[in-house]
Design an enzyme around this catalytic site. Sequence first.
Site, short mmCIF file in Angstrom:
data_model
loop_
_atom_site.label_atom_id
_atom_site.label_comp_id
_atom_site.label_asym_id
_atom_site.label_seq_id
_atom_site.Cartn_x
_atom_site.Cartn_y
_atom_site.Cartn_z
N GLY A 10 -3.07 1.70 14.72
CA GLY A 10 -2.31 0.18 14.88
C GLY A 10 -0.66 0.81 14.81
N ARG A 59 9.35 -6.21 5.44
CA ARG A 59 8.15 -4.89 4.77
C ARG A 59 9.33 -4.06 3.24
NH1 ARG A 59 7.21 -1.27 7.19
NH2 ARG A 59 4.60 -0.66 6.19
N CYS A 71 18.12 -16.89 1.99
CA CYS A 71 18.51 -17.20 0.94
C CYS A 71 17.60 -17.00 -0.43
CB CYS A 71 18.45 -19.40 0.42
SG CYS A 71 19.68 -19.75 1.97
N1 LLP Z 1 -8.47 -1.33 11.54
C1 LLP Z 1 -8.17 -2.49 10.33
C2 LLP Z 1 -9.55 -2.27 9.96
C3 LLP Z 1 -7.63 -1.95 9.50
O1 LLP Z 1 -7.93 -3.01 8.38
C4 LLP Z 1 -5.96 -1.76 9.93
C5 LLP Z 1 -4.89 -2.73 9.08
C6 LLP Z 1 -5.93 -1.14 10.89
C7 LLP Z 1 -7.30 -0.27 11.31
C8 LLP Z 1 -4.68 -0.38 11.61
O2 LLP Z 1 -3.91 0.15 11.13
P1 LLP Z 1 -2.69 1.43 11.29
O3 LLP Z 1 -3.14 2.58 12.61
O4 LLP Z 1 -1.83 0.40 11.89
O5 LLP Z 1 -1.82 2.01 10.11
N2 LLP Z 1 1.31 -4.69 7.02
C9 LLP Z 1 0.61 -3.53 6.66
C10 LLP Z 1 -0.32 -3.04 7.17
C11 LLP Z 1 -1.42 -3.15 7.15
C12 LLP Z 1 -2.26 -2.48 7.95
C13 LLP Z 1 -4.16 -3.43 7.29
N3 LLP Z 1 -5.21 -3.02 8.45
C14 LLP Z 1 1.96 -2.81 6.59
O6 LLP Z 1 2.97 -3.64 7.19
O7 LLP Z 1 2.50 -1.97 6.51
#
Ligand code: LLP
Length: 433
Positions: free
Chosen positions: A294, A332, A363
């Site tokens: 992602g 974040r 705020c």
């Molecule tokens: N697959 C699963 C099962 C996941 O839980 C996630 C991310 C991904 C793929 C994708 O991971 P990536 O390639 O994007 O690292 N909100 C947090 C990140 C949460 C990730 C949750 N799961 C942030 O802003 O760092």
Amino acid sequence: MICENIGINASGHLTFSGLDSIDLAKKHGTPLYLLDEDRIRDRCRLYKNTMQECLGGDSRPLYAGKAACFKRMYEIMREEGLSVDLVSPGEIHTAMKAGYPMENAFFHGNNKTDGDIAYAIDCGVGCFVADGEQELDAANRIAGEKGVCQNMLLRLTPGIDPHTYDAVATGKVDSKFGSAIETGQAEAFLKHALSLPNLKVIGYHCHVGSQVFDEDGTVYQDAADIMLAFTKEMLDKYGVQPKYLNLGGGYGVRYTDRDPQIDIAANIRALAVFVKEKAESLGLVCPSVLLEPGRSIVADAGMTLYTAGTVKRIPGYKNYVSVDGGMTDNPRYALYGSKYTIYIANKATAEANFRCDVVGRCCESGDIIQPAVLLPEPERGDIIAVCTTGAYNYAMASNYNRIPRPPVVMLSQGNDYVAVRRETYDDLMKNDI
Ligand code: LLP
């Protein structure tokens, strides 16, 4: 510059994807999310081609839509022929509206409701990533009612610590996700799945975490090692030969110049060698490998532009620069203490020696985009550029303090277009009765 799609033009303005950021701020207003479509497409091709070349079979990336989810993204994924990982009916709905072919979608989630399951089956989602036995029972019942046999991956926890921050480390045994191999629950999960007539187990899944810097390749290879050993054991005990091994997402990206640059292609190649050798040594037919990137597809394709407002100097203490957005468009730092690289876009060549916290307009004191950054001397009206905001910014935005979400403007081959329009004050009230 923190990423190669950022530059400086003859007017001393920051450019992004070759376009003048000040022109974009004038045209679309601030706060403003920019997304470099060309870079997103490059990343999709890099993953897709590398995986196809070195892993073969039906190996492929699934774009993890949670990183940035809106209709245009799924159109791009459809055009690029990328499969997707979706985590909620809302994401499924968005992909459907983009004309996304749902047979290429994988449906995740640790707590899918009966309604979610029914909706995903009705939409023709290709495969579920089941999180536990109770979900299997519900999916089996609902699939039976609808007269379908639903493909399933089983989400397992391999017990790996990915050395990232806790909120995004998901592959450990005590995780809320999946069934642990170590405790024997993964085996029970598989046995149960095999007993259900309306489900078909086509592989195993694990996800070790997010923002993982696997420089020596150990995190993903360790996960593959454990998953393949489990695969072999289950093959011997139950005769199950899974088609897919899904190793999840998580490759880290550079937010500041202290972060390493991951060579994704090299990492995947090394993983491929490991997986093939391991499978061979166990006497397994090598499964097709799936990855779920992602962040590494969209993060550095993003930039957020703000207009600076109040510049506050507290002699002997610290300085603040307030911007016209904040934790509502980028939570974040507030959530994870995440690092960012920040420039003043209209003073891109000026020396940066003014130390300040860049803060939002909400705020509360925790509304910080980034503390202790060095900027050129700031003034009200400057355009502040926060880099690497393509992942988990728009996706996690809120309307706290009744602040409308910024628009998402895509940059493609020297042109810009609005993919998500700016929320209006009426949008904020559209569900108020
Ligand atoms: N697959 C699963 C099962 C996941 O839980 C996630 C991310 C991904 C793929 C994708 O991971 P990536 O390639 O994007 O690292 N909100 C947090 C990140 C949460 C990730 C949750 N799961 C942030 O802003 O760092």
